[in-house]
Design an enzyme around this catalytic site. Sequence first.
Site, PDB file in Angstrom:
ATOM      1  N   ARG A 166       0.824  -1.209   0.000  1.00 58.85           N
ATOM      2  CA  ARG A 166       0.000   0.000   0.000  1.00 58.85           C
ATOM      3  C   ARG A 166       0.858   1.259   0.000  1.00 58.85           C
ATOM      4  O   ARG A 166       1.889   1.317   0.649  1.00 58.85           O
ATOM      5  CB  ARG A 166      -0.871   0.024   1.268  1.00 58.85           C
ATOM      6  CG  ARG A 166      -2.106  -0.854   1.181  1.00 58.85           C
ATOM      7  CD  ARG A 166      -3.137  -0.340   0.196  1.00 58.85           C
ATOM      8  NE  ARG A 166      -3.586   1.020   0.506  1.00 58.85           N
ATOM      9  CZ  ARG A 166      -4.659   1.274   1.247  1.00 58.85           C
ATOM     10  NH1 ARG A 166      -5.380   0.309   1.752  1.00 58.85           N
ATOM     11  NH2 ARG A 166      -5.020   2.527   1.477  1.00 58.85           N
ATOM     12  N   GLY A 199       0.270   5.621   9.861  1.00 60.66           N
ATOM     13  CA  GLY A 199       0.900   4.359  10.279  1.00 60.66           C
ATOM     14  C   GLY A 199       2.375   4.524  10.599  1.00 60.66           C
ATOM     15  O   GLY A 199       3.035   5.472  10.153  1.00 60.66           O
ATOM     16  N   TYR A 246      -3.943 -10.337  -3.035  1.00 59.77           N
ATOM     17  CA  TYR A 246      -3.892  -9.755  -1.693  1.00 59.77           C
ATOM     18  C   TYR A 246      -4.714 -10.561  -0.682  1.00 59.77           C
ATOM     19  O   TYR A 246      -4.185 -11.143   0.259  1.00 59.77           O
ATOM     20  CB  TYR A 246      -4.349  -8.298  -1.758  1.00 59.77           C
ATOM     21  CG  TYR A 246      -4.316  -7.608  -0.415  1.00 59.77           C
ATOM     22  CD1 TYR A 246      -3.101  -7.361   0.212  1.00 59.77           C
ATOM     23  CD2 TYR A 246      -5.490  -7.231   0.227  1.00 59.77           C
ATOM     24  CE1 TYR A 246      -3.062  -6.759   1.455  1.00 59.77           C
ATOM     25  CE2 TYR A 246      -5.464  -6.618   1.471  1.00 59.77           C
ATOM     26  CZ  TYR A 246      -4.248  -6.386   2.085  1.00 59.77           C
ATOM     27  OH  TYR A 246      -4.214  -5.796   3.315  1.00 59.77           O
ATOM     28  N   LYS A 292      -4.158 -12.107  16.640  1.00 59.64           N
ATOM     29  CA  LYS A 292      -4.051 -11.194  17.789  1.00 59.64           C
ATOM     30  C   LYS A 292      -4.609 -11.790  19.076  1.00 59.64           C
ATOM     31  O   LYS A 292      -4.477 -11.203  20.149  1.00 59.64           O
ATOM     32  CB  LYS A 292      -4.773  -9.872  17.487  1.00 59.64           C
ATOM     33  CG  LYS A 292      -4.282  -9.155  16.227  1.00 59.64           C
ATOM     34  CD  LYS A 292      -2.907  -8.523  16.400  1.00 59.64           C
ATOM     35  CE  LYS A 292      -2.470  -7.780  15.137  1.00 59.64           C
ATOM     36  NZ  LYS A 292      -1.095  -7.272  15.231  1.00 59.64           N
ATOM     37  N   ARG A 343      -9.777  -6.742   6.703  1.00 56.93           N
ATOM     38  CA  ARG A 343      -9.961  -7.948   5.895  1.00 56.93           C
ATOM     39  C   ARG A 343     -11.324  -8.599   6.083  1.00 56.93           C
ATOM     40  O   ARG A 343     -11.444  -9.827   6.058  1.00 56.93           O
ATOM     41  CB  ARG A 343      -8.877  -8.980   6.223  1.00 56.93           C
ATOM     42  CG  ARG A 343      -7.497  -8.404   6.075  1.00 56.93           C
ATOM     43  CD  ARG A 343      -6.415  -9.387   6.455  1.00 56.93           C
ATOM     44  NE  ARG A 343      -5.148  -8.672   6.616  1.00 56.93           N
ATOM     45  CZ  ARG A 343      -4.042  -9.173   7.089  1.00 56.93           C
ATOM     46  NH1 ARG A 343      -4.011 -10.441   7.457  1.00 56.93           N
ATOM     47  NH2 ARG A 343      -2.956  -8.456   7.197  1.00 56.93           N
ATOM     48  N   ASP A 375      45.467 -27.028  -5.569  1.00 60.14           N
ATOM     49  CA  ASP A 375      44.752 -27.865  -4.611  1.00 60.14           C
ATOM     50  C   ASP A 375      43.839 -28.798  -5.407  1.00 60.14           C
ATOM     51  O   ASP A 375      43.577 -28.548  -6.587  1.00 60.14           O
ATOM     52  CB  ASP A 375      43.945 -26.950  -3.664  1.00 60.14           C
ATOM     53  CG  ASP A 375      42.934 -27.718  -2.867  1.00 60.14           C
ATOM     54  OD1 ASP A 375      43.319 -28.689  -2.195  1.00 60.14           O
ATOM     55  OD2 ASP A 375      41.742 -27.360  -2.925  1.00 60.14           O
ATOM     56  N   ASP A 407      40.509 -31.131  -4.173  1.00 64.13           N
ATOM     57  CA  ASP A 407      39.054 -31.112  -3.950  1.00 64.13           C
ATOM     58  C   ASP A 407      38.502 -29.686  -3.897  1.00 64.13           C
ATOM     59  O   ASP A 407      39.000 -28.859  -3.148  1.00 64.13           O
ATOM     60  CB  ASP A 407      38.713 -31.810  -2.629  1.00 64.13           C
ATOM     61  CG  ASP A 407      39.041 -33.276  -2.668  1.00 64.13           C
ATOM     62  OD1 ASP A 407      38.168 -34.065  -3.041  1.00 64.13           O
ATOM     63  OD2 ASP A 407      40.214 -33.632  -2.330  1.00 64.13           O
ATOM     64  N   ASP A 410      40.691 -23.689  -2.534  1.00 70.88           N
ATOM     65  CA  ASP A 410      39.330 -23.287  -2.182  1.00 70.88           C
ATOM     66  C   ASP A 410      39.053 -23.207  -0.693  1.00 70.88           C
ATOM     67  O   ASP A 410      38.149 -22.521  -0.275  1.00 70.88           O
ATOM     68  CB  ASP A 410      38.312 -24.238  -2.808  1.00 70.88           C
ATOM     69  CG  ASP A 410      38.283 -25.561  -2.073  1.00 70.88           C
ATOM     70  OD1 ASP A 410      39.358 -26.180  -1.954  1.00 70.88           O
ATOM     71  OD2 ASP A 410      37.210 -25.953  -1.600  1.00 70.88           O
TER      72      ASP A 410
HETATM   73  P1  ADQ Z   1      -0.189  -4.906  12.522  1.00 71.18           P
HETATM   74  O1  ADQ Z   1      -0.629  -6.330  12.502  1.00 71.18           O
HETATM   75  O2  ADQ Z   1      -1.114  -3.952  11.932  1.00 71.18           O
HETATM   76  O3  ADQ Z   1       1.239  -4.722  11.848  1.00 71.18           O
HETATM   77  P2  ADQ Z   1       0.720  -3.463  15.015  1.00 71.18           P
HETATM   78  O4  ADQ Z   1       2.169  -3.461  14.945  1.00 71.18           O
HETATM   79  O5  ADQ Z   1       0.246  -3.652  16.413  1.00 71.18           O
HETATM   80  O6  ADQ Z   1       0.047  -4.617  14.122  1.00 71.18           O
HETATM   81  O7  ADQ Z   1       0.186  -2.096  14.468  1.00 71.18           O
HETATM   82  C1  ADQ Z   1      -1.166  -1.734  14.541  1.00 71.18           C
HETATM   83  C2  ADQ Z   1      -1.306  -0.237  14.357  1.00 71.18           C
HETATM   84  O8  ADQ Z   1      -2.702   0.081  14.218  1.00 71.18           O
HETATM   85  C3  ADQ Z   1      -0.800   0.553  15.538  1.00 71.18           C
HETATM   86  O9  ADQ Z   1      -0.015   1.615  15.115  1.00 71.18           O
HETATM   87  C4  ADQ Z   1      -2.076   1.040  16.238  1.00 71.18           C
HETATM   88  O10 ADQ Z   1      -1.951   2.302  16.821  1.00 71.18           O
HETATM   89  C5  ADQ Z   1      -3.085   1.099  15.124  1.00 71.18           C
HETATM   90  N1  ADQ Z   1      -4.436   0.825  15.673  1.00 71.18           N
HETATM   91  C6  ADQ Z   1      -4.836  -0.291  16.248  1.00 71.18           C
HETATM   92  N2  ADQ Z   1      -6.105  -0.172  16.668  1.00 71.18           N
HETATM   93  C7  ADQ Z   1      -6.507   1.047  16.343  1.00 71.18           C
HETATM   94  C8  ADQ Z   1      -7.773   1.776  16.486  1.00 71.18           C
HETATM   95  N3  ADQ Z   1      -8.856   1.255  17.034  1.00 71.18           N
HETATM   96  N4  ADQ Z   1      -7.806   2.985  15.982  1.00 71.18           N
HETATM   97  C9  ADQ Z   1      -6.736   3.527  15.392  1.00 71.18           C
HETATM   98  N5  ADQ Z   1      -5.569   2.916  15.245  1.00 71.18           N
HETATM   99  C10 ADQ Z   1      -5.452   1.685  15.699  1.00 71.18           C
HETATM  100  C11 ADQ Z   1       2.217  -5.570  11.203  1.00 71.18           C
HETATM  101  C12 ADQ Z   1       2.653  -6.806  11.986  1.00 71.18           C
HETATM  102  C13 ADQ Z   1       3.153  -6.375  13.340  1.00 71.18           C
HETATM  103  C14 ADQ Z   1       4.297  -5.362  13.194  1.00 71.18           C
HETATM  104  C15 ADQ Z   1       3.885  -4.226  12.267  1.00 71.18           C
HETATM  105  C16 ADQ Z   1       5.057  -3.325  11.945  1.00 71.18           C
HETATM  106  O11 ADQ Z   1       1.583  -7.718  12.129  1.00 71.18           O
HETATM  107  O12 ADQ Z   1       3.603  -7.490  14.091  1.00 71.18           O
HETATM  108  O13 ADQ Z   1       4.584  -4.814  14.467  1.00 71.18           O
HETATM  109  O14 ADQ Z   1       3.378  -4.738  11.038  1.00 71.18           O
HETATM  110  O15 ADQ Z   1       6.121  -4.009  11.415  1.00 71.18           O
END
Ligand code: ADQ
Length: 724
Positions: free
Chosen positions: A10, A30, A87, A278, A311, A498, A500, A679
């Site tokens: 994205r 993000g 996706y 989660k 999703r 050498d 081998d 080697d």
């Molecule tokens: P995610 O699976 O999306 O990321 P996470 O790292 O916890 O998991 O990030 C979630 C983000 O969404 C956080 O920044 C949080 O603030 C935001 N968020 C969650 N609930 C929210 C809500 N109700 N309103 C607004 N914002 C909300 C993936 C991997 C993770 C890894 C990250 C980064 O699954 O393990 O940490 O990428 O590499």
Amino acid sequence: MGKTIIVSNRLPLRVEKGSKGKLNFIPSEGGLATGLGSVYKGGGNVWVGWPGVYFNKEEKRRLTEERLAEENMKPVFLSKQQIELYYEGFSNSTLWPNFHYFNQYAIYKRTLWEAFVEVNQKFCEVVLEMAKPGDKIWVHDYQLFLLPGMIRAKLPDISIGFFLHIPFPSHEVFRLIPWRKELLNGVLGADLIGFHTYDDMRHFLSAVSRLAFLSNQNGRINVGNRVLEVDAFPMGIDYNKYAEKAASTEVIKNEVEYRTSLGDQKFVLSVDRLDYSKGIPNRLVSFELFLQKYPEFRGKVSLILLVVPSRDQVDTYRELKEEIDLLVGRINGQFSMMKWTPIHYFYRSLPFDKLSAMYRMADVALVTPMRDGMNLVCKEFVASKLDKTGVLILSEMAGASKELSDAILINPNNKHRMADALKEALEMSVEQQQSHMETMQATIKRYNVHHWVDLFLGRLDQVKAAQKEMDTKNADHQVLAAIEEVYNKANSRILFLDYDGTLVGFKSMPELAAPDKKLKTLLEKLAAVKNNRVVIISGRDHETLESWFGDLDIELIAEHGVWMKRKDAEWKLLRQLNLDWKDKIRPILESYVDKTPGSFIEEKHYSIVWHYRKVETGFGELRAREIMSHLKFFAESENLIVLEGNKVLEIKNSEVNKGKAAELWLEDDEYGFVLAVGDDWTDEDTFKAMPRDSYTIKVGPEVSDARYRVNSYKEVRKLLEKLT
Ligand code: ADQ
């Protein structure tokens, strides 16, 4: 300096279609977008990704030319069907469940795989429109697992980094995927591959060694003649952004508002995207158990459950949503009182200032994923606790648990432990809370997302620089031409070869590596050239060398220099060496053969070799290390050395080495041309013993004292062919 190209599924924004065809842009908040902001917004840099909506032709044109270009973004347009198959399909229904150990949800379907290849190819085309040699490309996450290899095929020298944001599973799980090899080969196109934790990295390296048959040395892997590196880079958050937000007046106002409406009680906070990884149902059941086990907390503690829709087109996610709805209903139905609701449930995304107020207000953050690459929510909570009170309960299965050992760590399958951890957290003294929080804040502050970006990109530069340095050693056409020229002019020449790995490839059993007819003819011709001396210098025993080469007019050095045979002479022993140590070493090695199926001992006159080429990958290396440490002191006191070769350990007298033997030949004459090829690291002694202007050539990519390097024994043969 070239530009930097970031690539992710994205783009860091959301596009909304307004009325009259107006397109509105909402920049992403993000963690990745913030962290990489300083990178892609600068100079000629750019971020490539899917804009997240489907567009008609005219919209696409406008979007690309007018808006996104200004923002340093380049769109990859995907059709609805592509998104469904690539996706929602392969990425989220094959890779995601497999990588998070939810195999019961993983779908292995050819059509999904084909779409995955097609879309990765599409990303590749967009990248190639802009990428120039000298640029740096940073590819993110599992959706683009094949992209590094595809780019590499077109731009062999470009710098490519890859970072995986989710866990990498044990190879036992990864190998269930029918396209596991293609996936590995794709990602191995990168120069630097990063993971959140050491465990992910370990799993990846073991998959690479067992499925792609490539070994590694401290995370360094040789793919062809390119050396790539694998390492752990735990991702952080923008610490100051969260800390400053939590101090802002609007957030404080929000908190006051929430507290007024919810009344005087404590809060446990749960924040995630809707996802089975989660562990939300387990968390709810543990909260229920907590209210049952410890009724004194009823009416005094509420759980705030924030779930971001995600999703929800996929069946498993819809079912998960229903399960959560039911559990919340059941618990609230069972325990609610007139003035108290156990769970406040929000199924929506919250704006930053509201989320920040929730973090501020929470006494406990309950972060209990079944599996999570890192988990940023727990870090955001910690950064928002300005007065350092509050307790984090964190799952051991989150990557973040490796850094945040001051949290209360739990196993999310142990619901009783989670319930007890809640009680422990709610009763923790303020001093204790502050002491833990302070440690965690210091960690998160230091390893923030900007640090992470700098570390990764800096390392990518280093890997590339190291590759360049190695390149300069490659024996290219020019070097080979120079060798030929000096060779032709010289009126006396010596060639140390050498055996081998240098003149033949490796075989599973040492006795299978006998010279082929072509090689013997080649050596014969080489030795027949006037004023040439051809010396095979090997670790093999002298009987073997004699049976293989005794009929040729070449000279032989066996067992690293214990035995030698000059032109028209008999085999001669260097000198009588004490061999008492062999009787002591043999039973030790036998005991290792007993417990290591596939390994065996080869006894030479002046050394003993333990072979492990046929032992289970990883196990042989482990045993080799055990033997090394077992023999450490014994070897020192007996004046022995333990040599590590290619899947072998050789124990021999330390006074003998190939270099010392070669010196005896060098004393014979003033040679106008000296060549040494080898080697493994027993050949390093030969290289070191050579006069300054000799040509020393290392076969293979490892670090070496040789002046030049070639990739395989085939290239050595080609060179020798020329010299005949
Ligand atoms: P995610 O699976 O999306 O990321 P996470 O790292 O916890 O998991 O990030 C979630 C983000 O969404 C956080 O920044 C949080 O603030 C935001 N968020 C969650 N609930 C929210 C809500 N109700 N309103 C607004 N914002 C909300 C993936 C991997 C993770 C890894 C990250 C980064 O699954 O393990 O940490 O990428 O590499």
